[in-house]
Design a protein around this motif. Sequence first.
Motif, short mmCIF file in Angstrom:
data_model
loop_
_atom_site.label_atom_id
_atom_site.label_comp_id
_atom_site.label_asym_id
_atom_site.label_seq_id
_atom_site.Cartn_x
_atom_site.Cartn_y
_atom_site.Cartn_z
N ALA A 81 28.06 16.46 -58.39
CA ALA A 81 26.84 15.29 -59.21
C ALA A 81 25.30 15.10 -57.87
N LEU A 82 25.37 15.52 -56.72
CA LEU A 82 24.20 16.28 -56.48
C LEU A 82 23.13 17.20 -56.53
N GLN A 83 23.97 18.40 -57.74
CA GLN A 83 23.49 18.92 -58.70
C GLN A 83 22.96 18.76 -59.74
N LEU A 84 23.12 17.16 -60.04
CA LEU A 84 22.44 17.21 -61.70
C LEU A 84 20.98 16.16 -61.04
N PHE A 85 20.35 15.63 -60.02
CA PHE A 85 19.48 14.99 -59.06
C PHE A 85 18.48 16.13 -59.68
N SER A 86 18.76 17.72 -58.97
CA SER A 86 17.79 18.71 -59.69
C SER A 86 17.05 18.87 -60.82
N ALA A 87 18.21 18.92 -61.68
CA ALA A 87 17.46 19.25 -63.57
C ALA A 87 17.14 18.53 -63.68
N CYS A 88 17.22 17.13 -63.74
CA CYS A 88 16.73 15.59 -64.01
C CYS A 88 17.39 14.67 -62.48
N GLY A 124 19.29 27.35 -55.53
CA GLY A 124 18.91 27.78 -56.32
C GLY A 124 17.54 26.51 -56.84
N GLY A 125 16.69 25.59 -56.03
CA GLY A 125 16.09 24.53 -55.56
C GLY A 125 16.96 23.14 -56.59
N GLY A 126 17.78 23.10 -55.99
CA GLY A 126 18.85 21.51 -55.46
C GLY A 126 20.04 21.74 -57.02
N ALA A 127 19.98 22.69 -57.68
CA ALA A 127 21.11 23.69 -58.54
C ALA A 127 22.40 24.26 -58.43
N VAL A 128 22.19 24.80 -56.72
CA VAL A 128 23.01 25.72 -56.34
C VAL A 128 23.35 25.18 -54.74
N LEU A 129 24.28 24.48 -54.60
CA LEU A 129 24.68 23.58 -53.51
C LEU A 129 26.14 23.38 -52.99
N GLN A 130 27.20 24.59 -54.03
CA GLN A 130 28.38 24.04 -52.62
C GLN A 130 28.70 24.79 -51.73
N LEU A 141 3.96 11.40 -57.34
CA LEU A 141 5.65 10.85 -56.69
C LEU A 141 6.04 11.94 -57.08
N LEU A 142 6.42 12.77 -57.67
CA LEU A 142 6.98 13.61 -58.38
C LEU A 142 6.63 14.80 -56.55
N ALA A 143 6.31 14.79 -56.68
CA ALA A 143 6.35 15.80 -54.36
C ALA A 143 7.95 16.40 -54.21
N ASP A 144 8.61 15.33 -53.75
CA ASP A 144 9.79 15.93 -53.13
C ASP A 144 10.21 16.71 -54.43
N LEU A 145 10.03 15.80 -55.71
CA LEU A 145 11.44 17.18 -56.55
C LEU A 145 10.87 18.41 -56.63
N SER A 146 9.75 18.33 -56.78
CA SER A 146 8.04 19.29 -57.33
C SER A 146 9.25 20.49 -55.78
N ALA A 147 9.16 19.86 -54.76
CA ALA A 147 8.88 20.51 -53.60
C ALA A 147 10.67 21.33 -53.64
N LEU A 148 11.36 20.31 -54.24
CA LEU A 148 13.11 20.85 -54.00
C LEU A 148 13.28 22.09 -55.25
N ARG A 149 12.59 21.60 -56.14
CA ARG A 149 12.63 22.90 -57.66
C ARG A 149 12.76 24.47 -57.06
N SER A 150 11.77 23.49 -56.21
CA SER A 150 10.57 25.65 -55.45
C SER A 150 11.34 26.29 -54.86
N ARG A 151 12.18 25.32 -53.84
CA ARG A 151 13.16 26.23 -52.94
C ARG A 151 14.16 26.82 -53.94
N PRO A 152 14.10 27.88 -53.17
CA PRO A 152 14.99 29.42 -53.36
C PRO A 152 16.35 28.88 -53.50
#
Length: 1014
Positions: free
Chosen positions: A715-722, A903-909, A1003-1014
């Motif tokens: 469920a948390l992985q969905l945040f990075s996508a949208c 994976g920018g918040g998309a690979v969390l397991q 206002l998307l600074a947090d989200l953009s920073a998260l998506r930039s993480r390897p």
Amino acid sequence: MVALAMDGHTPSTWLGAEAVAARAAFDATRRRSLKYFAPVASTPGFPRALARTLQELRLAGVDAKHLLRAARGGADLADLLERVEESFDRASSVDRAALFDTATNVIGRAHPAPLVVLIDLAVDRRAELAFIAALVAGAQTAFATMPASDRAGIARLEAMGGIVEDRRGDGTGDLACLRRYLFSPDTLPSERKLDGSLEFFSAPGEGREAVEIARRILREARAGVRFDEIAVLVRSPQNYVGLIEHALRRAKVPAWFSRGTRRPLTSGRAFLALLACASEQLSASRFAEYLSFAQVPLESEKKEGAWAASRDEAFGRVLSPVEEDDAVSDPGSRVPDPGSDSVLAGTLRAPWRWEALIVDAAVIGRDATRWKRRLDGKHAEIERQIREAKREDGGDEARIAGLRQVQEQLNYLKSFALPIVEEMATWPSSATWGEWLDRFDALAPRVLKSPAHVLRVLADLRPMGEVGPIDLDEARRVLAERLLTMESEPPAHRYGRVFVGTPEQARGRTFRVVFVPGLAERMFPQKPREDPMMLDGMREAVDVALPTQKQRLAAERLLLQLAAGAASERLHVSYPRIELSESRARVPSFYALDVMRAATGRVPHHDELEQRAREAGDSTLAWPAPSTPDEAIDDQEHDLAVLRRLLDETNPEAVKGHAHYLLKLNECLRRSVVDRWARGQRRWSPNDGLTRVQPYTRDALARQRLSARSYSASALQLFSACPYQFVLSAIYRLRPFEQPEPLQRMDPLTRGSLFHEIQASFFRTLQSRSALPITTATVDSARAVLDDVIEQIGGRAHDELVPAVERVWQDELATIRRDLHAWLEYLARDGEEWLPIYFELAFGPVPGERDEHSMRGDVVIDGRFRLRGAIDLIEEHVQTGVLRITDHKTGRRPDRIDKVLIGGGAVLQPVLYSMAVEAALDRVVHHGRLFYCTSTGSFSSHPILLDERSRAAGREVLEVVDRAIETGFLAAAPTEEACDRCDFRPVCGSDVFRRVARKPPELLADLSALRSRP
């Protein structure tokens, strides 16, 4: 009628005559008395054609002896005619010809009338002519009117001693010229211009043509013409009546249809679909078609012992005092009591979802046993998917609730469908009509909300009871002609309504304004066709008075002359210039050319005529509205006409603020337009998914924070996508119903469930035998255990799911076996180093079969964030004692995953599960990994070391998500490819990414920073 009653006879309807013809054909075929018609006598259309031909012969006074003069088919027709006459005598019934004969005899015995007036009667057949002759003979004075163009009718009246007076007018207007010169090649009109009383227009298709007729009717009404002084005369009712009815209803124009109206009969179509199911080996698709008509009765609506009388008096029946009418049976008006059995979890019980369940269950048909096995298998499949959803999502998720509801609907489907299918499975391959009708009578009340009309049609067919045996498919074809549509009678009073009928019904009537649509090739005129039962050569040999092609051509022309003669002030002639069903152009018929020749004195060129008709019609397919709003027939056209003008304006400032009234008329439209406008603005707003933090929203947001409730890693992985996708799925818990793919091919949930169940059972079996770890030395014995587990679980799944195609199931299971064998080899390579200790270890509320060491409570990470989930495999290093976390994946390995940390918040397991195990077990975790354990994933492993860098990345994800929930900034801000695979795309639209690119990025600074993480 009194004379018939005194003789013990009743008049028969056309349906009764057809039934009698069917019985006569059956008797003649059974006794082998037919020769010429023997090859076709058993075909479904033969009784109707025979009834039509025999009725014409009887009205013409042709008896069996006359038919013997015909060389081919005459003897057969004579035999069939005698059988039909005998059948009517046995039934004490009379057809139309006998009715005229009785009326003629009664008139002959009546007292002479001082005056008889006959207005525009059609005198075509001997029976009719004899009746008129009896009327005239018994009158002191007779006066008759006849259209001047009906030369054959005038000649017949002259033969009766009538004196003809030609009272045609000598006017010079369009209509006078049309009456005088239409189809009169010997008389050449002088060239002139139209004076406006004749209009010729075209429209793109019959539907738009009907709308244009309605528009002109309203225009005439505004000019002072009463509705009952307007007529629409249609040569092709099958093409136009329904469209004209719809157009006039839109325009709120009252209409009187001379033959009533025909509407699709929902109950009849549903019943036919069910019969098709029975005749096609209990076809599931046909049963689903039946369900689509929404005719499944609730328990309170089923009618035990339902009965409906035939409408045909010849069958000795009378109409029921109160009969249910399908026309007033509106499924949409049936609002169930919320506490009744028709409501389940806030939705109507069953039928609208049963169709999908039948398809998903892959109920191909063939026999009733298969239906039961497949529905039971579908039940087991859903149960398995529920277990897998619990394992993946960690408990109370929308998908689990949805699958539970689908399971409840499946139970309702089984209780309704299986008894019906089992009954139809017992039906014989062939039976007499009477036996089929008995079965149909018993079935209809059980499967239809509104069975009255179906039961009446079945009662009408009772005279055919002895005919047979016939198969079910033939019975269905005969019923189809009567059950697809239903006729409703016209109102009792015509006045105050627009007359809609055929040109033949214009006899004796006059209207100020007349519309004649359909003057296109193959529509008006229609191609005259010979009677297939009695060709013109046979007709000439039997009786020269029988109509042939020459008379049919004259009758077709007379129809247009009658229509034109009925108009006293204006005549509107039209044609559809496009045949929409075949996407091809239509051209005006030569009748249209002769209309213009008669009115203008010259024959226009086809192109000129088409252009003039197009300009007069002023309608296009591109915009279904008139050019001016005042000409609209309803609100929809008015609004479109207003918008048409505004959109055509080249200066946007000139129309700014126009059409604002639309927002006041429709609250839904206003909300939609405002929402789309706000989302298109450059500033962020609640329309983008934001929740303003107010006193009444602060507590609600606080209850959704990661410190207040637990979330699964998926469920948390969905945040990075949208973030908005995360809100809809994880917080609002919305999810479209996932209709699993039928087991024509194993769907991913079922495949994943089997794979994980086999892996977990395999590890537990080896652990119980103290056979872990698996090494290269023990891999052979482990493979034997794995095969046993695959056979055991695969066999149980086969019994539960009952696959539709055995070969597909075996192939899928073989693929799983091959992948598991390869996975076992990879396990053996690490066996000397890593010892499996926990399998399916869960933490938090995650129901299902889990490791005995699982924890019921949530795991708290970093003292703040609550997490729940289930870990596929936990291994212990043999030498150091550190742990390794494995999350098995059965899908494709993503590209560029080698350097992925989160994976920018998309690979969390790997990271979050590792942190959760450390917090829960208080042991050191060396690393987590994603193991793509199938050939699709290339058996690749992606390890992620649990160090300060990965821990910081995991905490950052949790902090960003928690902060977004706290501030309410959960906007629809997807990645570029996220919308393509999002379940909620209909909610947001297709251009979200483009809209977000125009908004302030701060206002998307947090989200953009998260998506930039390897």
